[in-house]
Design an enzyme around this catalytic site. Structure first.
Site, PDB file in Angstrom:
ATOM      1  N   LYS A   1       0.869  -1.174   0.000  1.00 33.60           N
ATOM      2  CA  LYS A   1       0.000   0.000   0.000  1.00 33.60           C
ATOM      3  C   LYS A   1       0.906   1.224   0.000  1.00 33.60           C
ATOM      4  O   LYS A   1       1.756   1.376   0.873  1.00 33.60           O
ATOM      5  CB  LYS A   1      -0.866  -0.005   1.268  1.00 33.60           C
ATOM      6  CG  LYS A   1      -1.630   1.299   1.487  1.00 33.60           C
ATOM      7  CD  LYS A   1      -2.533   1.203   2.711  1.00 33.60           C
ATOM      8  CE  LYS A   1      -3.218   2.519   3.006  1.00 33.60           C
ATOM      9  NZ  LYS A   1      -4.208   2.436   4.079  1.00 33.60           N
TER      10      LYS A   1
HETATM   11  C1  5RP Z   1      -1.271   5.092   7.654  1.00 34.07           C
HETATM   12  C2  5RP Z   1      -2.371   4.233   7.185  1.00 34.07           C
HETATM   13  C3  5RP Z   1      -3.714   4.700   7.601  1.00 34.07           C
HETATM   14  O1  5RP Z   1      -4.035   4.566   8.887  1.00 34.07           O
HETATM   15  C4  5RP Z   1      -4.791   4.579   6.639  1.00 34.07           C
HETATM   16  O2  5RP Z   1      -5.013   3.253   6.290  1.00 34.07           O
HETATM   17  C5  5RP Z   1      -4.631   5.522   5.496  1.00 34.07           C
HETATM   18  O3  5RP Z   1      -5.785   5.670   4.716  1.00 34.07           O
HETATM   19  P1  5RP Z   1      -6.157   7.080   4.063  1.00 34.07           P
HETATM   20  O4  5RP Z   1      -4.866   7.809   3.799  1.00 34.07           O
HETATM   21  O5  5RP Z   1      -6.863   6.747   2.779  1.00 34.07           O
HETATM   22  O6  5RP Z   1      -7.054   7.834   5.024  1.00 34.07           O
HETATM   23  O7  5RP Z   1      -2.175   3.229   6.530  1.00 34.07           O
HETATM   24  O8  5RP Z   1      -0.050   4.705   7.144  1.00 34.07           O
END
Ligand code: 5RP
Length: 263
Positions: free
Chosen positions: A174
């Site tokens: 991610k």
């Molecule tokens: C931080 C993360 C988050 O907590 C989250 O999953 C991010 O999601 P978004 O940026 O779409 O609000 O992974 O590293």
């Protein structure tokens, strides 16, 4: 890859489209009651029918999510820091693999902090998680954390962090969208999902979704740009249309506006 691991992965990345809409609701693990996620159940349950997977901690899963949901679960298993603490990169494992199995997780997620003081510790934790995951057939999603003290959120830094995650054995990465994102995707041999990042306008967030898919991401793992929207259900439906139906950003935004009017 053994059957169990492939089967779990197929619950995260949908086999019919090869894509995924993950709803990220793990923010509380270091931010506490984030705006519009103060009461997790109220935010998450109405959106769950439109997400393929939910990314969250075991505490929120057990307290706030019905066991009857159709979603696969990607359990956030790194943490141990807070927004008021000294160093967000000082993360460790906060959930054991056997508890992830008990939670019926389809994957576990951990952040790596490449370029930080704790780079080594987070990369070794990733390696440990991959090894433990393989024993039970559990895929690992590595999150390339970004922050002021880390490298710029550009293709060079994100390619470096994503590739390192894949080299260590992450099954999915991610990361964040950036200019030249194709290069990040091209040099990362495992599927990439894109985080939404801080709240944008709905139009911009749908453009980010479209551009990410166009550049080769398999989907999004999006949080704030969905549940901080004034119209979260129209928003997640529009994101789905782009991710799973190859809609353009404009088609996604037109759907968003139409669903808002119907509300
Ligand atoms: C931080 C993360 C988050 O907590 C989250 O999953 C991010 O999601 P978004 O940026 O779409 O609000 O992974 O590293």
């Amino acid at each position: 890859m053994d059957w169990g691991l492939r089967n779990r992965l197929a619950r995260i990345i949908m086999p019919d489209t090869g894509r995924s809409v993950m709803l990220a609701v793990d923010h509380g693990y270091f931010l506490g009651p984030t705006s519009r996620l103060e009461v997790p159940r109220k935010t998450i349950m109405p959106l769950a029918p439109y997400a393929d997977a939910l990314m969250l901690t075991r505490g929120i899963l057990r307290s706030s999510i019905d066991t009857s949901v159709h979603n696969s679960i990607v359990l956030r298993v790194s943490g141990g820091t807070s927004i008021v603490g000294e160093d967000l990169s000082n993360e460790g494992l906060i959930t054991a693999m056997d508890d992830a199995v008990r939670c019926n997780a389809s994957g576990v997620a951990l952040s790596i902090f490449v370029g930080s003081k704790h780079e080594r510790q987070t990369l070794l934790a990733l390696s440990q998680l991959v090894d433990e995951g393989h024993k039970v057939g559990m895929p690992v999603l590595a999150v390339t954390a970004v922050g002021k003290e880390l490298g710029k959120r550009d293709a060079r830094y994100l390619s470096l962090a994503s590739r390192i995650a894949a080299e260590i054995g992450a099954h999915v990465v991610k990361t964040y969208y950036c200019d030249g994102f194709e290069k990040v995707v091209e040099s990362c041999p495992v599927p990439i999902v894109v985080a939404g990042g801080p709240k944008l306008t709905e139009k911009d967030a749908l453009e980010l979704t479209f551009n990410s898919i166009k550049a080769g991401a398999v989907g999004v793992d999006m949080g704030r740009n969905i549940w901080q929207s004034d119209n979260p259900i129209p928003m997640i439906k529009a994101v789905r249309k782009i991710v799973h139906e190859d809609a353009t950003a404009k088609q996604g935004y037109d759907l968003y506006k139409k669903l808002c009017k119907e509300k």
